[in-house]
Design an enzyme around this catalytic site. Structure first.
Site, PDB file in Angstrom:
ATOM      1  N   GLY A   1       0.949  -1.198   0.067  1.00  0.00           N
ATOM      2  CA  GLY A   1      -0.199   0.333   0.318  1.00  0.00           C
ATOM      3  C   GLY A   1       0.964   0.770   0.193  1.00  0.00           C
ATOM      4  O   GLY A   1       1.794   0.791   0.503  1.00  0.00           O
TER       5      GLY A   1
ATOM      6  N   GLN B   1       3.104   9.871   1.149  1.00  0.00           N
ATOM      7  CA  GLN B   1       4.921   9.426   1.031  1.00  0.00           C
ATOM      8  C   GLN B   1       5.740   9.472  -0.447  1.00  0.00           C
ATOM      9  O   GLN B   1       6.368   9.264  -0.103  1.00  0.00           O
ATOM     10  CB  GLN B   1       4.049   7.793   0.811  1.00  0.00           C
ATOM     11  CG  GLN B   1       3.066   7.400   2.783  1.00  0.00           C
ATOM     12  CD  GLN B   1       3.228   5.831   1.949  1.00  0.00           C
ATOM     13  OE1 GLN B   1       2.680   5.492   1.935  1.00  0.00           O
ATOM     14  NE2 GLN B   1       4.470   5.333   2.848  1.00  0.00           N
TER      15      GLN B   1
ATOM     16  N   CYS C   1       5.878  -0.285   7.288  1.00  0.00           N
ATOM     17  CA  CYS C   1       5.597   1.101   6.815  1.00  0.00           C
ATOM     18  C   CYS C   1       6.502   1.220   5.458  1.00  0.00           C
ATOM     19  O   CYS C   1       8.170   1.899   6.080  1.00  0.00           O
ATOM     20  CB  CYS C   1       5.087   2.480   7.480  1.00  0.00           C
ATOM     21  SG  CYS C   1       5.052   4.549   6.429  1.00  0.00           S
ATOM     22  N   LEU C   2       6.941   1.621   4.364  1.00  0.00           N
ATOM     23  CA  LEU C   2       7.796   2.148   3.407  1.00  0.00           C
ATOM     24  C   LEU C   2       8.267   3.753   4.067  1.00  0.00           C
ATOM     25  O   LEU C   2       9.488   3.307   3.486  1.00  0.00           O
ATOM     26  CB  LEU C   2       6.855   2.580   2.622  1.00  0.00           C
ATOM     27  CG  LEU C   2       6.452   0.952   1.790  1.00  0.00           C
ATOM     28  CD1 LEU C   2       6.016   0.974   0.335  1.00  0.00           C
ATOM     29  CD2 LEU C   2       7.848  -0.056   1.700  1.00  0.00           C
TER      30      LEU C   2
ATOM     31  N   HIS D   1      -4.324   1.949   7.091  1.00  0.00           N
ATOM     32  CA  HIS D   1      -2.496   2.345   7.647  1.00  0.00           C
ATOM     33  C   HIS D   1      -2.530   3.202   6.596  1.00  0.00           C
ATOM     34  O   HIS D   1      -2.261   4.715   6.955  1.00  0.00           O
ATOM     35  CB  HIS D   1      -1.983   1.139   7.248  1.00  0.00           C
ATOM     36  CG  HIS D   1      -0.004   1.860   7.063  1.00  0.00           C
ATOM     37  ND1 HIS D   1       0.705   1.276   8.092  1.00  0.00           N
ATOM     38  CD2 HIS D   1       0.347   2.210   6.607  1.00  0.00           C
ATOM     39  CE1 HIS D   1       1.610   1.890   7.871  1.00  0.00           C
ATOM     40  NE2 HIS D   1       1.968   2.636   6.476  1.00  0.00           N
ATOM     41  N   GLU D   2      -2.980   3.385   5.360  1.00  0.00           N
ATOM     42  CA  GLU D   2      -2.815   4.482   4.330  1.00  0.00           C
ATOM     43  C   GLU D   2      -3.299   5.557   4.814  1.00  0.00           C
ATOM     44  O   GLU D   2      -3.993   6.531   4.384  1.00  0.00           O
ATOM     45  CB  GLU D   2      -3.322   3.573   2.777  1.00  0.00           C
ATOM     46  CG  GLU D   2      -2.417   2.728   1.931  1.00  0.00           C
ATOM     47  CD  GLU D   2      -1.013   3.120   2.986  1.00  0.00           C
ATOM     48  OE1 GLU D   2      -0.637   3.690   2.707  1.00  0.00           O
ATOM     49  OE2 GLU D   2      -0.266   1.678   2.920  1.00  0.00           O
TER      50      GLU D   2
ATOM     51  N   HIS E   1      -2.227   7.707   6.596  1.00  0.00           N
ATOM     52  CA  HIS E   1      -1.223   8.609   6.135  1.00  0.00           C
ATOM     53  C   HIS E   1      -1.617   9.751   5.774  1.00  0.00           C
ATOM     54  O   HIS E   1      -1.360  10.543   6.017  1.00  0.00           O
ATOM     55  CB  HIS E   1      -0.423   7.461   5.262  1.00  0.00           C
ATOM     56  CG  HIS E   1       0.656   7.612   5.255  1.00  0.00           C
ATOM     57  ND1 HIS E   1       1.551   7.684   5.916  1.00  0.00           N
ATOM     58  CD2 HIS E   1       0.789   5.906   4.895  1.00  0.00           C
ATOM     59  CE1 HIS E   1       2.755   6.200   6.100  1.00  0.00           C
ATOM     60  NE2 HIS E   1       2.256   5.610   5.463  1.00  0.00           N
TER      61      HIS E   1
HETATM   62 NI    NI Z   1       3.149   3.699   5.716  1.00  0.00          NI
END
Ligand code: NI
Length: 171
Positions: A46, A51, A93-94, A135-136, A139
């Site tokens: 995701g 991000q 998380c990226l 999660h997204e 963000h």
């Molecule tokens: Ni994340």
């Protein structure tokens, strides 16, 4: 298509609430394709637009994650319209590479929004994919997954992250 640079968690763009999308144009279609490519290259399941530095309410999630059929979807102006049961699960998380922690999330959710054609979309998901959507969504609202933890836990993870970041930047 191109792979975009993923912003790390200390970047202020990740702390700002993203603005609703008013127009779906060619740039947005390109952004969505690039976000999907960036997500898979990371690899992740995701990604939210902020991000990659764009403060707009767009997310991509692989709703086929955990199966052998990848199925990336883009949702514009997403809203979680129902959620059910709570479950603890490991999350990463990226924007916070190599840090994983247990986070409590709804087990099942319904999410609504529009797709790249401006058509209403609705997904009912559970477990891993429901977690990715939540999660997204966080963000887009300027939240990171460690915000839900105690300050002590968060500070430990932040210190760990800063060490990792130094290593990454040395390379
Ligand atoms: Ni994340």
């Amino acid at each position: 298509m191109s792979i975009l640079t993923i912003k790390y968690c200390l970047d202020p763009v990740l702390r700002k609430k993203c603005a609703p999308v008013e127009n779906i144009d060619g740039d947005l279609v390109t952004l969505s394709a690039d976000m999907i490519e960036t997500m898979y290259a990371a690899p992740g399941s995701g990604l939210a637009a902020n991000q990659v530095g764009i403060s707009s309410r767009i997310i991509v999630v692989d709703i086929g994650a955990g199966t052998d059929k990848p199925n990336p979807v883009t949702i514009i102006n997403p809203e979680i319209t129902a959620s059910e049961d709570k479950i603890l699960g490991e999350e990463g998380c990226l924007s916070i590479p190599e840090i994983f922690a247990e986070v409590k999330r709804a087990k099942r959710i319904e999410i609504k929004g529009v797709d790249l054609n401006g058509k209403d979309v609705r997904y009912e998901t559970e477990d891993h994919v429901a977690r990715a959507f939540q999660h997204e969504m966080d963000h887009l609202n300027g939240k990171l997954f460690w915000d839900m933890m105690s300050k002590i836990k968060r500070d430990i993870l932040k210190r760990k992250f800063k060490k990792i970041l130094k290593e990454v930047q040395k390379k």
